[in-house]
Enzyme design. Structure first.
Site, PDB file in Angstrom:
ATOM      1  N   GLN A   1       0.829  -1.200   0.000  1.00 30.91           N
ATOM      2  CA  GLN A   1       0.000   0.000   0.000  1.00 30.91           C
ATOM      3  C   GLN A   1       0.868   1.256   0.000  1.00 30.91           C
ATOM      4  O   GLN A   1       0.623   2.208  -0.740  1.00 30.91           O
ATOM      5  CB  GLN A   1      -0.890  -0.015   1.246  1.00 30.91           C
ATOM      6  CG  GLN A   1      -2.092   0.870   1.145  1.00 30.91           C
ATOM      7  CD  GLN A   1      -2.940   0.479  -0.048  1.00 30.91           C
ATOM      8  OE1 GLN A   1      -2.903  -0.646  -0.524  1.00 30.91           O
ATOM      9  NE2 GLN A   1      -3.677   1.421  -0.567  1.00 30.91           N
TER      10      GLN A   1
ATOM     11  N   HIS B   1       2.436   3.009  -3.139  1.00 31.69           N
ATOM     12  CA  HIS B   1       1.575   3.709  -4.094  1.00 31.69           C
ATOM     13  C   HIS B   1       1.869   5.206  -4.162  1.00 31.69           C
ATOM     14  O   HIS B   1       1.881   5.804  -5.227  1.00 31.69           O
ATOM     15  CB  HIS B   1       0.100   3.571  -3.695  1.00 31.69           C
ATOM     16  CG  HIS B   1      -0.577   2.433  -4.376  1.00 31.69           C
ATOM     17  ND1 HIS B   1      -0.737   2.384  -5.733  1.00 31.69           N
ATOM     18  CD2 HIS B   1      -1.154   1.300  -3.901  1.00 31.69           C
ATOM     19  CE1 HIS B   1      -1.372   1.266  -6.067  1.00 31.69           C
ATOM     20  NE2 HIS B   1      -1.627   0.591  -4.978  1.00 31.69           N
TER      21      HIS B   1
ATOM     22  N   GLU C   1     -10.576   1.746   3.018  1.00 35.82           N
ATOM     23  CA  GLU C   1     -10.751   1.362   1.616  1.00 35.82           C
ATOM     24  C   GLU C   1     -10.496  -0.151   1.465  1.00 35.82           C
ATOM     25  O   GLU C   1     -11.333  -0.876   0.967  1.00 35.82           O
ATOM     26  CB  GLU C   1      -9.749   2.157   0.761  1.00 35.82           C
ATOM     27  CG  GLU C   1      -9.850   1.874  -0.712  1.00 35.82           C
ATOM     28  CD  GLU C   1      -8.676   2.457  -1.493  1.00 35.82           C
ATOM     29  OE1 GLU C   1      -7.687   2.897  -0.866  1.00 35.82           O
ATOM     30  OE2 GLU C   1      -8.743   2.461  -2.733  1.00 35.82           O
ATOM     31  N   HIS C   2      -9.328  -0.599   1.926  1.00 34.51           N
ATOM     32  CA  HIS C   2      -9.009  -2.028   1.921  1.00 34.51           C
ATOM     33  C   HIS C   2      -8.909  -2.519   3.360  1.00 34.51           C
ATOM     34  O   HIS C   2      -8.243  -1.885   4.172  1.00 34.51           O
ATOM     35  CB  HIS C   2      -7.641  -2.308   1.283  1.00 34.51           C
ATOM     36  CG  HIS C   2      -7.484  -1.786  -0.110  1.00 34.51           C
ATOM     37  ND1 HIS C   2      -6.945  -0.554  -0.379  1.00 34.51           N
ATOM     38  CD2 HIS C   2      -7.792  -2.344  -1.307  1.00 34.51           C
ATOM     39  CE1 HIS C   2      -6.919  -0.363  -1.701  1.00 34.51           C
ATOM     40  NE2 HIS C   2      -7.429  -1.425  -2.291  1.00 34.51           N
TER      41      HIS C   2
ATOM     42  N   ASP D   1      -6.397  -6.244  -6.318  1.00 34.00           N
ATOM     43  CA  ASP D   1      -5.974  -5.142  -7.191  1.00 34.00           C
ATOM     44  C   ASP D   1      -5.931  -5.575  -8.651  1.00 34.00           C
ATOM     45  O   ASP D   1      -6.208  -4.786  -9.546  1.00 34.00           O
ATOM     46  CB  ASP D   1      -4.559  -4.668  -6.814  1.00 34.00           C
ATOM     47  CG  ASP D   1      -4.547  -3.880  -5.523  1.00 34.00           C
ATOM     48  OD1 ASP D   1      -5.625  -3.452  -5.087  1.00 34.00           O
ATOM     49  OD2 ASP D   1      -3.442  -3.696  -4.953  1.00 34.00           O
TER      50      ASP D   1
ATOM     51  N   HIS E   1     -53.517  19.002  -8.208  1.00 34.90           N
ATOM     52  CA  HIS E   1     -53.193  17.573  -8.108  1.00 34.90           C
ATOM     53  C   HIS E   1     -54.472  16.769  -7.859  1.00 34.90           C
ATOM     54  O   HIS E   1     -54.697  15.735  -8.477  1.00 34.90           O
ATOM     55  CB  HIS E   1     -52.205  17.323  -6.969  1.00 34.90           C
ATOM     56  CG  HIS E   1     -50.785  17.653  -7.305  1.00 34.90           C
ATOM     57  ND1 HIS E   1     -50.368  18.920  -7.592  1.00 34.90           N
ATOM     58  CD2 HIS E   1     -49.676  16.858  -7.398  1.00 34.90           C
ATOM     59  CE1 HIS E   1     -49.050  18.902  -7.845  1.00 34.90           C
ATOM     60  NE2 HIS E   1     -48.614  17.663  -7.730  1.00 34.90           N
TER      61      HIS E   1
END
Lengths: 421, 421
Positions: B251, B254, B319-320, B353, B412
């Site tokens: 991770q 990145h 996220e993960h 991934d 209406h």
């Protein structure tokens, strides 16, 4: 009502209020104050903008009781029946989590979970619609949201209208605060002493509310920002002009910026509807609004053919579409973009606004090209689930590592290889 | 890597780039120019920012052929297999339109239709990931989107990287333009001579792309604006420190702003992982990035118990999420918020991934509280369908009219009553 041949240009004239720079700065300042000073700030803004000084924001049991005394029992029953229909329709939208398994041990899945908490904004004044309370709250309930909080600005008497409280009770809301405007959105997003924060805010509001929702978006989720309401009626010569006109006007009475459009290959119908609109307008209590709306945003398109009419409907991507033709089902497959599709003369738009069970929170401004009616999934989210067995990873480790190295991400490759060291 | 007792404060330190006022004005100006001058403006900005003068933006057949000559056949096969897995997983997300019927003639339904057209942005330079091409394109394909357009800025040689072109071809994209930045987003949103507009743009990009997406939002749809990537690993004393460390580092490599977090009740594991991270870091090609990321955004939380660890995971809404415990399935039911959940030691994050088939476009910055992985429904929308028979309306016309009158909307009420005049 203007009648146009199609060639002239086809578009719904739409009026989007985006707010001034000054309004935006004002909203930013309100949010900042609420974040820093909490309830104290909310209390001050409520006094300033809603003319009410409130020590405690929460709606009391007495206020609920009073509301049920004001609203007739018959009317309460109608609200309950509408709520049941909405509940029943939205239950059909529920989906289970799922998984797939493979012989090598792989399990992949999608886990569906509700949001923890949701805030529902209900505008004040004449825009305080009990039907909208049902439409915003019930899908969240069905989704499984545990905490649903309603906020609405106090009216002149320092209270929330009884019909709104009745609808809230029927929909099952227990936590209601008499606060509104940007200060209410800020309280819902960031929390105060009395109001715990929520994960998402839905519901319509004025420009200050809309701007505040945009501001807090990202920190929490919001629903779409709705524009003025629209209807497009697709009709052939079999449609009855009085019914078409009545439906166009039911849209027009909402708002001076609402738009009502008829698309038809029948010149005869076009002329008769234009006449009928004039005639029915005269007797409407909200005549002024409807008249202005028809004048500014009403139009009748006369097309060469039904095919052309349908292609115009798809271009307009209306919020509400009524199909008033001899056999409306025939055209359903050709409709690509519309928030809600009403088929045949007994499916007048108010049927969906109030009662059938479908949601009346719909995509406006042509966003039906890419947006959906408010639904259960707006209150849920998904998580992917991945289980690889030793065997599954062993079979694929070199491919995964190769793909990672193709992208220059060596640590990714090493992470999977580390398992077999 | 810092080890903290939980009491100290639990949060993922997150770095969100929101852009400067100057960048925003620049983006607004670019969009305006492209709206007015079309291709001419796009061409000028491409020359200015990407150093390429292009008469025609479209990728040529020759460029595709060249790409397939550069990428090894084995690698193409891996990309194809990954694409098949992604296709197969996303097919499971497809749902049919549905309807319900009642004996009184009522038909209610939900019609699901794909978007007409979608644009996929692929960043240039080292961020041009072929895996992301697959992840963004395939769900749109599965959804039934007819026109999928890819844009990506030309590199130093005036071309798009071969691996990206191969992935695009494998995913079935036929329309690709060598344009990037805010000018590409503007072209996709409003159209130019060479680029017809689309209904939605997805895919990651730099700050200019993110700002441009925000600007055009409303006119077209966009996906979420992704923040830096994050991983949280939930582990007990049975986890292997070398594997935990490898996954944290995958991770961290990145982005300097990526965050890697371990939550564990085991002090022993915490210390061993911190050691391993140090050891493995030394040998990484992207050492500098990973080191900075670990230093600024890496943390190990040691908890009193597994329950406490799980509650921290839910607070972080990562996220993960990897669950590296003796029996990871045991905890799946307790995880409320996470983009993707990886179970057990053979489900290292790179498995998702690249290869398993689940989507790697996931909610960042804690938005897993209310957002989902990119999925098929992001490329579809729903329309409500309402059919009331004469009998159905007759049974309910008074209730509907009463509800409308409660809200002060007389037109209406009259619209439904008009049917029985």
């Amino acid at each position: 009502m203007k009648i146009k041949r199609v060639s002239e240009s086809v578009s719904i004239k739409r009026s989007i209020e985006s707010g001034t720079q000054e309004q935006l700065l004002q909203v930013k300042a309100i949010i900042e104050e609420v974040r820093i000073r909490g309830d104290e700030a909310v209390r001050e803004f409520t006094e300033k903008y809603d003319d009410s000084y409130l020590e405690l924001f929460s709606v009391t049991q007495t206020e609920f009781d009073e509301a049920f005394e004001v609203i007739e029992e018959n009317m309460v029953d109608v609200i309950k029946e509408a709520a049941e229909n909405i509940h029943s329709y939205h239950m059909k939208q529920l989906r289970p989590s799922w998984m797939t398994t493979e012989e090598n041990g792989t399990i992949l899945g999608q886990k569906i979970t509700p949001l923890d908490s949701v805030g529902v904004y209900v505008p004040g004044g004449t825009a305080a619609y009990p039907s909208s309370v049902l439409m915003n709250v019930i899908p969240a309930k069905v989704a499984g949201v545990e905490r649903i909080v309603m906020v609405s600005p106090p009216g002149e008497n320092g209270k929330i209208p009884p019909a709104v409280l009745v609808a809230a009770k029927v929909a099952g809301v227990k936590e209601i605060y008499k606060i509104g405007g940007a200060q209410a959105i800020a309280a819902l997003a960031y929390g105060t002493e009395q109001v715990r924060p929520v994960d998402k805010v839905v519901g319509p509001g004025n420009i200050y509310v809309a701007l505040a929702k945009k501001e807090v978006f990202g920190d929490i989720d919001i629903d779409m920002i709705a524009g003025p309401s629209e209807i497009v009626i697709l009709a052939d010569q079999t449609a009855r002009p009085n019914e078409v006109a009545a439906d166009l006007l039911s849209q027009a009475e909402h708002d001076e910026r609402a738009s009502s459009v008829l698309v038809t290959p029948s010149q005869e119908l076009a002329e008769a509807v234009a006449e009928e609109v004039k005639r029915q307008l005269i007797e409407l209590p909200r005549k002024k609004i409807a008249e202005k709306s028809i004048q500014d945003y009403g139009v009748i398109y006369v097309t060469e053919s039904m095919d052309e009419a349908i292609s115009i409907v798809n271009e307009l991507a209306p919020e509400h579409l009524e199909i008033l033709t001899e056999n409306p089902m025939e055209y359903l497959g050709q409709i690509k973009h519309a928030g809600a599709i009403f088929l045949g003369r007994f499916s007048s738009e108010p049927v969906g606004d109030y009662f059938a069970g479908t949601n009346h929170v719909l995509p406006t401004n042509g966003t039906a090209r890419f947006s959906s009616p408010l639904n259960v999934e707006d209150f849920q989210k998904k998580s992917s689930v991945i289980y690889y067995s030793e065997k599954a990873l062993n079979q694929n480790v070199h491919k995964i590592a190769a793909f990672a190295r193709l992208e220059g991400l060596e640590a990714h490759a090493r992470a999977v290889e580390e398992r077999f060291k």
